[in-house]
Motif scaffolding. Structure first.
Motif, PDB file in Angstrom:
ATOM      1  N   VAL A 221       7.446  -5.221   6.576  1.00 53.24           N
ATOM      2  CA  VAL A 221       6.773  -4.144   5.853  1.00 53.24           C
ATOM      3  C   VAL A 221       6.222  -3.178   6.896  1.00 53.24           C
ATOM      4  N   LEU A 222       6.679  -1.926   6.819  1.00 59.31           N
ATOM      5  CA  LEU A 222       6.304  -0.935   7.822  1.00 59.31           C
ATOM      6  C   LEU A 222       5.887   0.370   7.159  1.00 59.31           C
TER       7      LEU A 222
ATOM      8  N   PRO B  71       0.834  -1.208   0.000  1.00 62.01           N
ATOM      9  CA  PRO B  71       0.000   0.000   0.000  1.00 62.01           C
ATOM     10  C   PRO B  71       0.872   1.263   0.000  1.00 62.01           C
ATOM     11  N   ASP B  72       0.327   2.362  -0.438  1.00 62.09           N
ATOM     12  CA  ASP B  72       1.074   3.620  -0.463  1.00 62.09           C
ATOM     13  C   ASP B  72       1.556   3.967   0.936  1.00 62.09           C
ATOM     14  N   GLY B  73       2.789   4.483   0.967  1.00 63.41           N
ATOM     15  CA  GLY B  73       3.327   4.903   2.261  1.00 63.41           C
ATOM     16  C   GLY B  73       3.872   3.742   3.072  1.00 63.41           C
ATOM     17  N   TYR B  74       4.052   2.605   2.434  1.00 63.11           N
ATOM     18  CA  TYR B  74       4.647   1.468   3.111  1.00 63.11           C
ATOM     19  C   TYR B  74       5.930   1.040   2.417  1.00 63.11           C
ATOM     20  N   LYS B  75       6.803   0.440   3.176  1.00 59.54           N
ATOM     21  CA  LYS B  75       8.108   0.074   2.636  1.00 59.54           C
ATOM     22  C   LYS B  75       8.643  -1.118   3.417  1.00 59.54           C
TER      23      LYS B  75
END
Ligand SMILES: [Zn+2]
Ligand SMILES: [Zn+2]
Length: 162
Positions: A67-68, A55-59
């Motif tokens: 995944v945070l 999702p957007d804003g996750y990395k």
């Protein structure tokens, strides 16, 4: 820095492996991003882009692989996504370990680097003290004091009297 045949083979595998980030490859092969890119170009190998469905804003943290959300990463202006590859937890842990390592280095150097001369009482760099051939250790008097004393040819008396 020249690439060995072995390195080239490892590089071919790592570069095409989606599990490695470019950062990790740079680190693994101890080369700058530019060198990595031009080598890949020269070897005509392509990186299969990893399209992770996040999702957007996750990395994904390249250290713990979690995944945070972006808030869990410190900023890094030069990075493509503006974030560090390691999450805050991993980054803090890494920095702490680095700091401890450095501190250890400093105390070690301090302990060994300076010696107080038993004659002039001055603290001098260890290289100012010759090694005693009998004991294999540094002499307790600095070279200057030692030379003065031996030149007077009275080191024995001086040792007694001091
Ligand atoms: Zn992490
Ligand atoms: Zn001295």
């Amino acid at each position: 820095m020249r690439w060995t045949k072995e390195e080239e083979e490892k590089f071919r595998i790592a570069y095409q492996d989606n599990n490695y980030t470019l950062e990790e490859i740079c680190w693994k092969f101890k080369r700058k991003r530019n060198a990595i890119m031009s080598k890949a170009h020269a070897m005509q190998i392509k990186r299969i882009p990893q399209k992770e469905d996040l999702p957007d804003g996750y990395k994904r943290c390249s250290k713990c692989k979690e995944v945070l959300s972006f808030e869990q990463f410190y900023d890094k202006r030069k990075a493509k996504d503006g974030k560090q590859p390691y999450c805050k937890t991993c980054k803090n842990k890494y920095n702490k370990e680095k700091k401890e390592e450095n501190n250890k280095g400093i105390t070690l150097v301090k302990e060994q680097k300076f010696i107080v001369c038993s004659r002039c009482n001055e603290e001098k760099l260890y290289t100012s003290f010759d090694i005693d051939k009998k004991t294999g250790k540094r002499k307790k008097t600095c070279r200057k004091c030692y030379i003065i004393a031996t030149n007077k040819n009275s080191i024995k008396e001086w040792e007694k009297g001091d």
